[in-house]
Write an enzyme that holds these catalytic residues in place. Sequence first.
Site, short mmCIF file in Angstrom:
data_model
loop_
_atom_site.label_atom_id
_atom_site.label_comp_id
_atom_site.label_asym_id
_atom_site.label_seq_id
_atom_site.Cartn_x
_atom_site.Cartn_y
_atom_site.Cartn_z
N HIS A 166 -7.75 -5.92 -0.32
CA HIS A 166 -6.34 -4.38 -0.46
C HIS A 166 -5.57 -5.49 -0.32
O HIS A 166 -5.18 -6.14 0.95
CB HIS A 166 -6.39 -3.15 0.92
CG HIS A 166 -5.58 -3.21 0.67
ND1 HIS A 166 -5.08 -2.00 -0.69
CD2 HIS A 166 -4.56 -2.50 1.98
CE1 HIS A 166 -4.06 -1.65 -0.08
NE2 HIS A 166 -3.85 -1.31 1.34
N ASP A 209 -9.43 -4.03 -5.43
CA ASP A 209 -9.02 -3.47 -4.44
C ASP A 209 -9.17 -2.04 -4.08
O ASP A 209 -9.30 -0.84 -4.75
CB ASP A 209 -7.06 -3.21 -4.49
CG ASP A 209 -6.59 -2.94 -3.25
OD1 ASP A 209 -7.05 -1.86 -2.33
OD2 ASP A 209 -5.47 -2.72 -3.17
N SER A 253 0.82 -1.12 -0.13
CA SER A 253 -0.14 -0.19 -0.40
C SER A 253 0.99 0.99 -0.01
O SER A 253 1.54 1.52 -0.89
CB SER A 253 -1.27 -0.06 1.46
OG SER A 253 -1.93 1.00 0.87
#
Length: 515
Positions: free
Chosen positions: A485, A457, A231
């Site tokens: 995610h 996502d 991320s």
Amino acid sequence: MSRRIRVRTSPVAAVAAALALTLALSGCVPWFLPQESPSTSTPTGEQVGDALDPFYSQVLRWKDCGDGLQCTTATAPLDWTEPGAGDIDLALVRHPAIGGKRVGSLLVNPGGPGGSGYDFVKDSLDYATDKKLQAGFDIVGFDPRGVGRSTAVACYEPAQMDEYLYGLTAAPRGTDAWIQELETAAADFGSACAENTGALLGHVDTESAARDLDLLRAVLGDKKLNYLGYSYGTFLGATYAELFPDKVGRLALDGALDPSTSNFDVTRVQAQGFESALRAYLADCLSSSKCPFTGTVDQAMNTIGALLASVDASPIAAKDGRKLGSNALLTAIIYPLYQATAWTYLSDMFESVMAGEADYAFQFADQYNGRNKDGTYADNSTEAFMAINCVDYAYNDDPATMRAQAAEIEAAAPTIGRYMTFGDIGCANWPHAFTGERREIRAEGAAPILVVGTTNDPATPYVWAKNLAAQLDSGHLVTYEGEGHTAYNKSNDCVNNVVDDYLLSGKVPASDPRC
């Protein structure tokens, strides 16, 4: 009416702990020699200049900290442009390689920004990496500058943080008076951060953290950086590659951010992403016998929209006296959407709120925000999240501009978008303004870099992974066709094998395997 939600790109460590979530290849010649994990580090000894040499030549001494883990602290310059102006601590934890054929160190970042890589490895090692990587690498978690056990951003005491995160505004949403309330709250928070953090607050930007990453690489004794970033951690890794392309070893970037994306576009695309994930949850829920919704997905989305509007107008009191407004409820909705394995918990939460109960929703919101049951906070992730984002992006709190952008966000995400608007207010008058430029990252001359993206996502939508892989001169896209995610170690063997082969042997896919 509660304050605007702050969507993090990745609370993956919290998800792992709190919810218990469960190809033709081209070869490269390895540039490492297997070795044992030493108890003290041997810095690489590279030439960095007199001002930086004390930092790059420091020797790390690892000590046992339980459960087979070892801990240490490194020292970095407070200000990389003026190394003699003070220093900060960077906390590290490692799980030494267990396979007898050690490749080197693999530094891991869970995202956020503001997520603790130290806690990620200490508490969720098997969620962060699989056994293959644990066999070949020292898995090293670190808290970036401003975060957790490193020299950290500090702003509010717990009661003040409760008000900042969960407090309700008096004026109607979107009015000038409402904007003024948010501006006052943002100014008070920024002032507290400046007072309690000091000079560090102006140096928690991602470029400074990437320079810390190079320092850690060198003092750990690795000629090149091996790195697994989730991320926001992909932005940190990509920034590193741009600054130090010749030091790139193997960088796997999972759940990518597009470095050129503005703050407004981040919010708009995330709103679309979470709206899409919410629809996917409802499609799954409505096919089961224990779903709190009925009818079609569109009808269920309308029910959720009405529920958010209802608590926006009339918040629900929890047993501890807090009141559940729309943005606290949206936080509770978003939290389980990070992983499809948590959707059953989301159904339970919806059922409780529709029955007029707030405690289950607060449990999710508290887990997202790192709030303990006794009202204390487990970490400084919210403060670090705000501090880092405020110096990493440009902001504009002109009411006319914000209202125009709010209309775009609501059009992109009709159910939840209105509760993700006016986000510039939090950082527009931050004590330290953004001074950089959001632009594409190419990392010219870097070794192959793996970019992993999940098609649905919600937090880092797939288009960002495609964009980053295309921007990087040596980017290789790996697509996971699924929900949730990030994908590595939480999707399927196809993704896991590609990432493992790349990190352990340097192999990259000849084309996107479409896992």
